[in-house]
Structure formats: structure tokens, C-alpha cells
Design a protein around this motif. Structure first.
Motif, PDB file in Angstrom:
ATOM      1  N   HIS A   1       0.841  -1.207   0.000  1.00 23.89           N
ATOM      2  CA  HIS A   1       0.000   0.000   0.000  1.00 23.89           C
ATOM      3  C   HIS A   1       0.871   1.249   0.000  1.00 23.89           C
ATOM      4  CE1 HIS A   1      -3.653  -2.207   0.308  1.00 23.89           C
ATOM      5  NE2 HIS A   1      -3.434  -2.671   1.542  1.00 23.89           N
ATOM      6  N   ILE A   2       1.955   1.220   0.772  1.00 20.26           N
ATOM      7  CA  ILE A   2       2.876   2.373   0.799  1.00 20.26           C
ATOM      8  C   ILE A   2       3.560   2.528  -0.554  1.00 20.26           C
ATOM      9  CG2 ILE A   2       4.925   3.347   1.912  1.00 20.26           C
ATOM     10  CD1 ILE A   2       4.202   1.791   4.431  1.00 20.26           C
ATOM     11  N   ALA A   3       4.014   1.405  -1.122  1.00 23.28           N
ATOM     12  CA  ALA A   3       4.669   1.458  -2.437  1.00 23.28           C
ATOM     13  C   ALA A   3       3.721   1.986  -3.510  1.00 23.28           C
ATOM     14  CB  ALA A   3       5.171   0.057  -2.818  1.00 23.28           C
ATOM     15  N   GLN A   4       2.464   1.565  -3.449  1.00 25.15           N
ATOM     16  CA  GLN A   4       1.469   2.034  -4.423  1.00 25.15           C
ATOM     17  C   GLN A   4       1.264   3.537  -4.296  1.00 25.15           C
ATOM     18  OE1 GLN A   4      -0.074  -0.250  -6.691  1.00 25.15           O
ATOM     19  NE2 GLN A   4      -0.519   1.692  -7.689  1.00 25.15           N
ATOM     20  N   SER A   5       1.254   4.034  -3.050  1.00 29.68           N
ATOM     21  CA  SER A   5       1.124   5.473  -2.831  1.00 29.68           C
ATOM     22  C   SER A   5       2.320   6.231  -3.394  1.00 29.68           C
ATOM     23  CB  SER A   5       0.983   5.741  -1.328  1.00 29.68           C
ATOM     24  OG  SER A   5       1.012   7.124  -1.052  1.00 29.68           O
ATOM     25  N   LEU A   6       3.520   5.684  -3.201  1.00 34.57           N
ATOM     26  CA  LEU A   6       4.724   6.319  -3.742  1.00 34.57           C
ATOM     27  C   LEU A   6       4.697   6.349  -5.268  1.00 34.57           C
ATOM     28  CD1 LEU A   6       7.473   4.749  -1.414  1.00 34.57           C
ATOM     29  CD2 LEU A   6       6.481   7.043  -1.270  1.00 34.57           C
ATOM     30  N   MET A   7       4.258   5.250  -5.865  1.00 33.31           N
ATOM     31  CA  MET A   7       4.164   5.210  -7.329  1.00 33.31           C
ATOM     32  C   MET A   7       3.165   6.241  -7.841  1.00 33.31           C
ATOM     33  SD  MET A   7       4.413   1.154  -8.338  1.00 33.31           S
ATOM     34  CE  MET A   7       3.540   0.427  -6.945  1.00 33.31           C
ATOM     35  N   GLY A   8       2.043   6.379  -7.132  1.00 32.66           N
ATOM     36  CA  GLY A   8       1.030   7.358  -7.537  1.00 32.66           C
ATOM     37  C   GLY A   8       1.542   8.785  -7.443  1.00 32.66           C
ATOM     38  N   ARG A   9       2.300   9.074  -6.387  1.00 28.39           N
ATOM     39  CA  ARG A   9       2.839  10.430  -6.215  1.00 28.39           C
ATOM     40  C   ARG A   9       3.870  10.755  -7.288  1.00 28.39           C
ATOM     41  NH1 ARG A   9       3.819  10.896   0.361  1.00 28.39           N
ATOM     42  NH2 ARG A   9       1.695  10.338   0.982  1.00 28.39           N
TER      43      ARG A   9
ATOM     44  N   ASP B   1      10.097  14.247  -8.342  1.00 25.61           N
ATOM     45  CA  ASP B   1      10.879  13.907  -9.525  1.00 25.61           C
ATOM     46  C   ASP B   1      11.794  12.716  -9.262  1.00 25.61           C
ATOM     47  OD1 ASP B   1       9.845  16.185 -10.942  1.00 25.61           O
ATOM     48  OD2 ASP B   1      11.191  17.421  -9.724  1.00 25.61           O
ATOM     49  N   LYS B   2      12.035  12.425  -7.974  1.00 26.89           N
ATOM     50  CA  LYS B   2      12.901  11.307  -7.613  1.00 26.89           C
ATOM     51  C   LYS B   2      12.537  10.832  -6.210  1.00 26.89           C
ATOM     52  CE  LYS B   2      17.789   9.964  -7.972  1.00 26.89           C
ATOM     53  NZ  LYS B   2      19.166  10.463  -8.187  1.00 26.89           N
ATOM     54  N   ILE B   3      12.558   9.511  -6.005  1.00 23.85           N
ATOM     55  CA  ILE B   3      12.278   8.927  -4.699  1.00 23.85           C
ATOM     56  C   ILE B   3      13.433   7.998  -4.339  1.00 23.85           C
ATOM     57  CG2 ILE B   3      10.726   7.486  -3.323  1.00 23.85           C
ATOM     58  CD1 ILE B   3       8.430   8.410  -5.081  1.00 23.85           C
ATOM     59  N   GLU B   4      14.015   8.215  -3.148  1.00 26.52           N
ATOM     60  CA  GLU B   4      15.149   7.423  -2.679  1.00 26.52           C
ATOM     61  C   GLU B   4      14.764   6.643  -1.414  1.00 26.52           C
ATOM     62  OE1 GLU B   4      18.116   7.236  -4.198  1.00 26.52           O
ATOM     63  OE2 GLU B   4      18.898   9.210  -4.742  1.00 26.52           O
ATOM     64  N   LEU B   5      15.316   5.437  -1.285  1.00 23.73           N
ATOM     65  CA  LEU B   5      15.162   4.652  -0.064  1.00 23.73           C
ATOM     66  C   LEU B   5      16.483   4.686   0.699  1.00 23.73           C
ATOM     67  CD1 LEU B   5      13.433   1.413  -1.471  1.00 23.73           C
ATOM     68  CD2 LEU B   5      12.332   3.516  -0.685  1.00 23.73           C
ATOM     69  N   VAL B   6      16.419   4.932   2.001  1.00 24.70           N
ATOM     70  CA  VAL B   6      17.610   4.905   2.855  1.00 24.70           C
ATOM     71  C   VAL B   6      17.340   3.911   3.980  1.00 24.70           C
ATOM     72  CG1 VAL B   6      19.188   6.224   4.312  1.00 24.70           C
ATOM     73  CG2 VAL B   6      18.135   7.312   2.328  1.00 24.70           C
ATOM     74  N   TYR B   7      18.158   2.860   4.050  1.00 26.40           N
ATOM     75  CA  TYR B   7      17.917   1.826   5.059  1.00 26.40           C
ATOM     76  C   TYR B   7      19.212   1.090   5.378  1.00 26.40           C
ATOM     77  CZ  TYR B   7      17.996  -1.427   1.074  1.00 26.40           C
ATOM     78  OH  TYR B   7      18.376  -2.146  -0.046  1.00 26.40           O
TER      79      TYR B   7
ATOM     80  N   LEU C   1      10.510  -2.330  -2.067  1.00 28.00           N
ATOM     81  CA  LEU C   1      10.267  -1.639  -0.800  1.00 28.00           C
ATOM     82  C   LEU C   1      10.136  -2.647   0.346  1.00 28.00           C
ATOM     83  CD1 LEU C   1       9.761   0.955   0.767  1.00 28.00           C
ATOM     84  CD2 LEU C   1       7.325   0.752   0.201  1.00 28.00           C
ATOM     85  N   TYR C   2       9.443  -3.747   0.096  1.00 31.60           N
ATOM     86  CA  TYR C   2       9.266  -4.761   1.142  1.00 31.60           C
ATOM     87  C   TYR C   2      10.614  -5.362   1.542  1.00 31.60           C
ATOM     88  CZ  TYR C   2       7.375  -8.847   3.579  1.00 31.60           C
ATOM     89  OH  TYR C   2       7.096  -9.815   4.526  1.00 31.60           O
ATOM     90  N   LYS C   3      11.464  -5.592   0.555  1.00 34.88           N
ATOM     91  CA  LYS C   3      12.796  -6.133   0.837  1.00 34.88           C
ATOM     92  C   LYS C   3      13.605  -5.141   1.668  1.00 34.88           C
ATOM     93  CE  LYS C   3      16.058  -6.010  -2.229  1.00 34.88           C
ATOM     94  NZ  LYS C   3      17.155  -5.277  -1.504  1.00 34.88           N
TER      95      LYS C   3
END
Length: 288
Positions: free
Chosen positions: A150-158, A165-171, A227-229
Motif C-alpha cells: 500500500h505504501i509502495a502504491q502510494s509512492l508510485m502514484g505520487r 521527480d525522484k524517490i530514494e530509499l535509505v535503510y 520496498l518490502y525487501k
């Protein structure tokens, strides 16, 4: 030198702390096994899905990623900061916060940067230092693929709506129980397949439906899995970091308790020696 009662109280306090840290270490070790098994089992699937998607994309002409692959000037960036809901895990959360600040102040200096926090510890600090637009810490209450999707779907929609213009994951990437590596991973737009990595083996497949349709249907699944990984990786890293931190804390508490016991014995021996000297001195005074 502190009196005997004060030293006894400190020994009791340190012993109590040692029991707590030892118990937390064992709990984290038990949770780590389950979290490690989950991320270890998931990585081959995630890697194979990404490999399949890149191999298919490499055989197609033109832009096949659709709206998810759209490259545009980077003016607005969203950083997904994945931390934990609990502390007592060493520098686990601090390292993520430092990396987010580095991205904000150095890498994307002059750009509009916003943060989506997954984890209470990261949210509590970053909301004072950055523009946190959303907090998804409740994800850890039920960490499942569906909730993460659900979070990933929201990010894709945004992204497709042009909000970012860009989305980064920090983990934190789980390497082993004692080692976690901070990873900055591009989520959107899609990273194009690298040239020169095509397979040398030519395989003749019949695709139904077309390659283009398969790729476009795999992209959302691949992003949700990515995102889940990342969250699962961070979850396993958290327990590894906490187990290591509690192990060191237990060792330090043990060393401190031993030192206090030595100090107590010395003080007790000095007190007994003083009392003996007083008795001897009194006896000699009576005899003289």
C-alpha cells in the motif's frame, strides 16, 4: 573513597542492569533468527524478479518503463527513511538520520527535499531537522507484503502524478548479525538496465502477452517487492544491531560490577583493619 553502603547499592544497580541487557540480548537473538530467515528467503526472489525485468527491458526498443521510467529534471525529492520503532540498538538509527541529512544538505542541496519516515525513532528526530510529510511507523505493527505494498502504491502514484521527480530509499542492509551497511537506493524513476550485461545465451521464447505488456505488469510488482525487501532488510538489521549493542552493554556491566566488587572488598578490608588497629591501640592504652 565511597562508604560500603554506597558501593553495595552501586553493585546491586549494575547487576540489575546487567540482567536486563542480557535478557534483551537473548530476546533480540531469537527475533533475529526469524527476521534473518525471512530476508534470506526473500532475496533470491527479489533478485530474480529484477533480473527478469532488466533482461526483458534490454530486449525492447525505446522507453518501456512507462510513467515509472520517466526521467525529468530533479527539483523535488522524497527520501524514504527506514528506521526502527525502538531504541537501544547502537548507531542503527543515527546512521540513517546522518545519511538523510547528507542527502538533504549535500547531494540535493538547493532542491526541495521531503521525508517519509518508517520508524518512530527516525520520525522523532527528522521532524525537527527535515520536512517530514508522513509517518508510517505503524507498518511494524503488522509487517506484511500487503501493508508494505500500500505504501509502495502510494509512492508510485505520487511519482506518476508529478509530485516528486525522484524517490530514494535509505535503510540498513543486513550483512550479518554484527554488521549493517547503510544503503541509499533509487526507487523511482526506474534505473535503466546497464549496457553490456546482456546474456550471452540466445533463448527463443514465445511471449503471451507481448514483452511490453509483461514488463509493464512486472514493474509495479517489482517496486512493491523492492520496498518490502528494504523494510525486511532493515528489520533484520535492527535486531542484529540490538543484539550486538546489548552484548557489549552486558560485557561492560559485568566488568564494572567486578571492579566495584574489588573496590568493595578493599574498602571492607580497610575498615576491618582500622577496627583491629583501634582495638589494639585501646588495649595497649589500658595496659600502660
Amino acid at each position: 573513597m565511597a562508604n560500603l553502603k554506597e558501593i553495595r547499592n552501586r553493585i546491586a544497580s549494575v547487576s540489575s542492569t546487567m540482567q536486563i541487557t542480557s535478557a534483551m540480548k537473548m530476546v533480540s537473538a531469537a527475533k533475529l533468527k526469524k527476521a534473518q530467515d525471512a530476508i534470506t528467503a526473500m532475496r533470491p526472489y527479489s533478485q530474480k524478479l529484477t533480473e527478469l525485468l532488466q533482461n526483458l527491458s534490454a530486449t525492447l526498443e525505446g522507453d518501456t518503463g512507462g510513467a515509472f521510467a520517466e526521467q525529468r529534471p530533479v527539483n523535488k525529492v522524497l527520501i524514504v527513511a527506514i528506521t526502527s520503532n525502538r531504541g537501544l540498538c547502537g548507531a542503527f538509527n543515527t546512521n540513517i538520520i546522518k545519511q538523510v541529512k547528507n542527502l538533504q544538505d549535500v547531494v540535493y542541496a538547493g532542491k526541495q527535499v521531503e521525508v517519509l519516515a518508517i520508524g518512530k525513532k527516525g520520525n522523532d528526530v527528522l521532524k525537527k531537522l527535515s520536512n517530514v510529510v508522513e509517518n508510517k511507523s505503524s507498518l511494524y505493527d503488522a509487517l506484511t507484503f500487503e501493508n508494505t505494498a500500500h505504501i509502495a502504491q502510494s509512492l508510485m502514484g505520487r511519482f506518476t502524478a508529478g509530485e516528486y521527480d525522484k524517490i530514494e530509499l535509505v535503510y540498513n542492509h543486513f550483512k550479518n548479525a554484527g554488521t549493517q551497511v547503510v544503503i541509499t537506493e533509487q526507487f523511482l524513476p526506474l534505473v535503466p538496465p546497464q549496457a553490456g550485461k546482456e546474456s550471452n545465451t540466445e533463448l527463443d521464447y514465445i511471449f503471451e502477452p507481448s514483452k511490453e505488456e509483461i514488463v509493464l505488469s512486472l514493474i509495479p510488482l517489482s517496486l512493491k517487492t523492492q520496498l518490502y525487501k528494504a523494510v525486511r532488510d532493515s528489520f533484520a538489521s535492527e535486531h542484529g544491531a540490538r543484539m550486538t549493542a546489548m552484548h557489549k552493554a552486558t560485557d561492560n556491566a559485568t566488568a564494572l560490577r567486578n571492579q566495584l566488587k574489588l573496590t568493595y572488598n578493599k574498602a571492607r578490608q580497610a575498615a576491618i583493619t582500622g577496627e583491629i588497629l583501634e582495638i589494639v591501640g585501646g588495649a595497649e592504652a589500658l595496659n600502660s
